[in-house]
Design a protein around this motif. Sequence first.
Motif, PDB file in Angstrom:
ATOM      1  N   GLY A  97       0.623  -1.268  -0.090  1.00  0.00           N
ATOM      2  CA  GLY A  97       0.168  -0.082  -0.130  1.00  0.00           C
ATOM      3  C   GLY A  97       0.826   1.339  -0.042  1.00  0.00           C
ATOM      4  N   LEU A  98       2.232   1.183  -0.060  1.00  0.00           N
ATOM      5  CA  LEU A  98       2.901   2.301  -0.291  1.00  0.00           C
ATOM      6  C   LEU A  98       3.085   3.178   0.921  1.00  0.00           C
ATOM      7  CD1 LEU A  98       2.112   3.454  -3.740  1.00  0.00           C
ATOM      8  CD2 LEU A  98       3.853   1.790  -3.163  1.00  0.00           C
ATOM      9  N   LEU A  99       2.617   2.384   2.236  1.00  0.00           N
ATOM     10  CA  LEU A  99       2.821   3.046   3.800  1.00  0.00           C
ATOM     11  C   LEU A  99       4.212   3.086   4.013  1.00  0.00           C
ATOM     12  CD1 LEU A  99      -0.609   1.769   4.762  1.00  0.00           C
ATOM     13  CD2 LEU A  99      -0.171   4.073   4.087  1.00  0.00           C
ATOM     14  N   ASP A 100       4.988   2.258   3.205  1.00  0.00           N
ATOM     15  CA  ASP A 100       6.218   1.744   3.896  1.00  0.00           C
ATOM     16  C   ASP A 100       7.267   1.585   2.600  1.00  0.00           C
ATOM     17  OD1 ASP A 100       8.669   1.472   5.389  1.00  0.00           O
ATOM     18  OD2 ASP A 100       7.835  -0.140   6.435  1.00  0.00           O
ATOM     19  N   THR A 101       8.658   1.587   2.763  1.00  0.00           N
ATOM     20  CA  THR A 101       9.358   1.256   1.713  1.00  0.00           C
ATOM     21  C   THR A 101      10.206  -0.073   1.846  1.00  0.00           C
ATOM     22  OG1 THR A 101      11.071   2.680   2.359  1.00  0.00           O
ATOM     23  CG2 THR A 101       9.485   3.561   0.703  1.00  0.00           C
ATOM     24  N   PRO A 102      10.464  -0.872   0.965  1.00  0.00           N
ATOM     25  CA  PRO A 102      11.118  -2.062   1.023  1.00  0.00           C
ATOM     26  C   PRO A 102      12.851  -1.695   1.294  1.00  0.00           C
ATOM     27  CG  PRO A 102      10.644  -1.955  -1.089  1.00  0.00           C
ATOM     28  CD  PRO A 102       9.893  -0.691  -0.508  1.00  0.00           C
ATOM     29  N   ASP A 103      13.398  -2.447   1.653  1.00  0.00           N
ATOM     30  CA  ASP A 103      14.998  -2.274   1.506  1.00  0.00           C
ATOM     31  C   ASP A 103      15.449  -2.692   0.310  1.00  0.00           C
ATOM     32  OD1 ASP A 103      14.853  -1.844   4.342  1.00  0.00           O
ATOM     33  OD2 ASP A 103      15.113  -3.693   5.028  1.00  0.00           O
ATOM     34  N   GLU A 104      14.789  -3.768  -0.269  1.00  0.00           N
ATOM     35  CA  GLU A 104      15.315  -4.192  -1.604  1.00  0.00           C
ATOM     36  C   GLU A 104      13.994  -4.610  -2.309  1.00  0.00           C
ATOM     37  OE1 GLU A 104      18.424  -7.126  -1.755  1.00  0.00           O
ATOM     38  OE2 GLU A 104      19.135  -6.685   0.305  1.00  0.00           O
ATOM     39  N   GLY A 105      14.355  -4.676  -3.486  1.00  0.00           N
ATOM     40  CA  GLY A 105      13.097  -5.274  -4.411  1.00  0.00           C
ATOM     41  C   GLY A 105      12.130  -4.106  -4.926  1.00  0.00           C
ATOM     42  N   ASP A 106      11.300  -4.410  -5.821  1.00  0.00           N
ATOM     43  CA  ASP A 106      10.480  -3.601  -6.774  1.00  0.00           C
ATOM     44  C   ASP A 106       8.996  -3.826  -6.453  1.00  0.00           C
ATOM     45  OD1 ASP A 106      12.431  -2.163  -8.288  1.00  0.00           O
ATOM     46  OD2 ASP A 106      12.831  -4.115  -9.001  1.00  0.00           O
ATOM     47  N   ILE A 107       8.240  -2.585  -6.448  1.00  0.00           N
ATOM     48  CA  ILE A 107       6.852  -2.891  -6.229  1.00  0.00           C
ATOM     49  C   ILE A 107       6.187  -2.053  -7.015  1.00  0.00           C
ATOM     50  CG2 ILE A 107       4.806  -2.263  -4.487  1.00  0.00           C
ATOM     51  CD1 ILE A 107       6.681  -2.441  -2.081  1.00  0.00           C
ATOM     52  N   GLU A 108       5.390  -2.709  -7.980  1.00  0.00           N
ATOM     53  CA  GLU A 108       4.770  -2.256  -9.138  1.00  0.00           C
ATOM     54  C   GLU A 108       3.269  -2.019  -8.720  1.00  0.00           C
ATOM     55  OE1 GLU A 108       5.538  -3.792 -12.842  1.00  0.00           O
ATOM     56  OE2 GLU A 108       7.568  -4.064 -12.295  1.00  0.00           O
ATOM     57  N   ILE A 109       2.211  -0.798  -8.983  1.00  0.00           N
ATOM     58  CA  ILE A 109       0.880  -0.818  -8.758  1.00  0.00           C
ATOM     59  C   ILE A 109       0.600  -0.405 -10.156  1.00  0.00           C
ATOM     60  CG2 ILE A 109      -0.812   0.561  -7.709  1.00  0.00           C
ATOM     61  CD1 ILE A 109       0.867  -1.001  -5.736  1.00  0.00           C
ATOM     62  N   ALA A 110      -0.200  -0.973 -10.651  1.00  0.00           N
ATOM     63  CA  ALA A 110      -0.913  -0.929 -12.067  1.00  0.00           C
ATOM     64  C   ALA A 110       0.116  -0.612 -13.235  1.00  0.00           C
ATOM     65  CB  ALA A 110      -1.982   0.284 -11.857  1.00  0.00           C
ATOM     66  N   GLY A 111       1.155  -1.366 -13.008  1.00  0.00           N
ATOM     67  CA  GLY A 111       2.369  -1.217 -14.020  1.00  0.00           C
ATOM     68  C   GLY A 111       3.167  -0.106 -13.926  1.00  0.00           C
ATOM     69  N   GLN A 112       3.095   0.810 -12.660  1.00  0.00           N
ATOM     70  CA  GLN A 112       4.210   1.811 -12.268  1.00  0.00           C
ATOM     71  C   GLN A 112       5.108   1.230 -11.397  1.00  0.00           C
ATOM     72  OE1 GLN A 112       2.508   5.718 -11.406  1.00  0.00           O
ATOM     73  NE2 GLN A 112       4.583   6.604 -10.747  1.00  0.00           N
ATOM     74  N   ASN A 113       6.137   1.055 -11.661  1.00  0.00           N
ATOM     75  CA  ASN A 113       7.367   0.850 -10.562  1.00  0.00           C
ATOM     76  C   ASN A 113       7.572   1.984  -9.454  1.00  0.00           C
ATOM     77  OD1 ASN A 113       9.703  -0.128  -9.083  1.00  0.00           O
ATOM     78  ND2 ASN A 113      10.372  -1.034 -10.951  1.00  0.00           N
ATOM     79  N   THR A 114       7.338   1.705  -8.414  1.00  0.00           N
ATOM     80  CA  THR A 114       7.325   2.842  -7.539  1.00  0.00           C
ATOM     81  C   THR A 114       8.616   2.932  -6.658  1.00  0.00           C
ATOM     82  OG1 THR A 114       7.020   1.318  -5.471  1.00  0.00           O
ATOM     83  CG2 THR A 114       4.885   2.262  -6.622  1.00  0.00           C
ATOM     84  N   ARG A 115       9.802   2.118  -7.355  1.00  0.00           N
ATOM     85  CA  ARG A 115      11.019   2.712  -6.893  1.00  0.00           C
ATOM     86  C   ARG A 115      11.507   3.945  -6.882  1.00  0.00           C
ATOM     87  NH1 ARG A 115      16.448  -0.938  -7.002  1.00  0.00           N
ATOM     88  NH2 ARG A 115      15.235  -2.821  -7.379  1.00  0.00           N
ATOM     89  N   GLY A 116      12.060   4.488  -5.951  1.00  0.00           N
ATOM     90  CA  GLY A 116      12.585   5.893  -6.055  1.00  0.00           C
ATOM     91  C   GLY A 116      11.544   6.807  -6.323  1.00  0.00           C
ATOM     92  N   LEU A 117      10.140   6.644  -6.353  1.00  0.00           N
ATOM     93  CA  LEU A 117       9.227   7.601  -6.410  1.00  0.00           C
ATOM     94  C   LEU A 117       9.122   8.532  -5.164  1.00  0.00           C
ATOM     95  CD1 LEU A 117       6.837   7.832  -8.539  1.00  0.00           C
ATOM     96  CD2 LEU A 117       5.516   6.541  -6.988  1.00  0.00           C
ATOM     97  N   ALA A 118       8.991   9.795  -5.443  1.00  0.00           N
ATOM     98  CA  ALA A 118       8.841  10.906  -4.322  1.00  0.00           C
ATOM     99  C   ALA A 118       7.625  10.492  -3.606  1.00  0.00           C
ATOM    100  CB  ALA A 118       9.357  12.277  -5.197  1.00  0.00           C
ATOM    101  N   ASP A 119       7.579  11.347  -2.760  1.00  0.00           N
ATOM    102  CA  ASP A 119       6.410  11.240  -1.642  1.00  0.00           C
ATOM    103  C   ASP A 119       5.099  11.535  -2.332  1.00  0.00           C
ATOM    104  OD1 ASP A 119       7.887  10.237   0.399  1.00  0.00           O
ATOM    105  OD2 ASP A 119       8.380  12.101   1.477  1.00  0.00           O
ATOM    106  N   ALA A 120       5.300  12.799  -3.253  1.00  0.00           N
ATOM    107  CA  ALA A 120       4.373  13.121  -3.810  1.00  0.00           C
ATOM    108  C   ALA A 120       3.452  12.174  -4.769  1.00  0.00           C
ATOM    109  CB  ALA A 120       4.348  14.588  -4.516  1.00  0.00           C
ATOM    110  N   GLY A 121       4.517  11.482  -5.386  1.00  0.00           N
ATOM    111  CA  GLY A 121       3.914  10.363  -6.473  1.00  0.00           C
ATOM    112  C   GLY A 121       3.502   9.331  -5.504  1.00  0.00           C
ATOM    113  N   ARG A 122       3.899   8.774  -4.430  1.00  0.00           N
ATOM    114  CA  ARG A 122       3.320   7.753  -3.567  1.00  0.00           C
ATOM    115  C   ARG A 122       2.150   8.126  -3.114  1.00  0.00           C
ATOM    116  NH1 ARG A 122       7.274   4.067  -2.158  1.00  0.00           N
ATOM    117  NH2 ARG A 122       6.258   3.735  -0.288  1.00  0.00           N
ATOM    118  N   THR A 123       2.026   9.466  -2.621  1.00  0.00           N
ATOM    119  CA  THR A 123       0.901   9.826  -2.031  1.00  0.00           C
ATOM    120  C   THR A 123      -0.401   9.922  -3.219  1.00  0.00           C
ATOM    121  OG1 THR A 123       1.780  11.093  -0.402  1.00  0.00           O
ATOM    122  CG2 THR A 123      -0.502  11.811  -0.820  1.00  0.00           C
ATOM    123  N   ALA A 124      -0.058  10.315  -4.418  1.00  0.00           N
ATOM    124  CA  ALA A 124      -1.022  10.250  -5.465  1.00  0.00           C
ATOM    125  C   ALA A 124      -1.393   8.734  -5.825  1.00  0.00           C
ATOM    126  CB  ALA A 124      -0.731  11.006  -6.625  1.00  0.00           C
TER     127      ALA A 124
END
Length: 230
Positions: free
Chosen positions: A57-84
């Motif tokens: 749910g993007l409430l926390d970030t992993p130490d390693e690995g990738d999380i994709e939501i609807a095709g968007q990789n969230t690695r390195g995504l800024a806070d504003a992008g994660r919130t959106a």
Amino acid sequence: MNNVVLRLSNVKKTYRSGDEGSLPVLQGVDFTLHAGELVALVAPSGTGKSTLLHLAGLLDTPDEGDIEIAGQNTRGLADAGRTALRRDQIGFVYQFHHLLAEFTAQENVMLPQMIAGVRKAEARVKAQHLLGQFGLAHRVKHLPGKLSGGEQQRVAIARALANNPVLLLADEPTGNLDVRTADAVFDELLNAVRGQGLAALVATHNEELLARMDRVMTLRDGKLVERVQP
């Protein structure tokens, strides 16, 4: 199937404490969830269920690995992008409803829509429609404190669906209800998920609900594996 809503790839998470050292919780989780799929997450307390849901749910970030939501990789995504992404793509339901006590049922369902930029009048109509779907048309003006436990959780589910998410994450959504009410609320949650074609990951200890799920996953040695149903 190519309609992937959630993909976890080699996701790892370790909690660190100055006194106790480190506690590895997730040690390389791989998981794919498709639109229209309802998957249960069943595992003993302390094995990382809530951690996994928080990461998904993007409430926390992993130490390693990738999380994709609807095709968007969230690695390195800024806070504003994660919130959106959380606001527009993900709905959350918890064991406790977490409704705002000073707002009516209708207003609780309106708020996430208005935060997303929906006009008040439109948000009101959508809230009335959703609450009506959950049998609460006659309770829209009631404060949470005037609702039963089952009604409160129905409002919480309606709120989670208010922004038309593609992913629903639920952490023991019926765990605070009696058996009969839990059964009814889960039926309504299931119908909503199926009706809207959502992808849903539901953590639960309720073994009776598992037969209604498409798959049952469990955490074993920090990894997510499918549990074979009897």
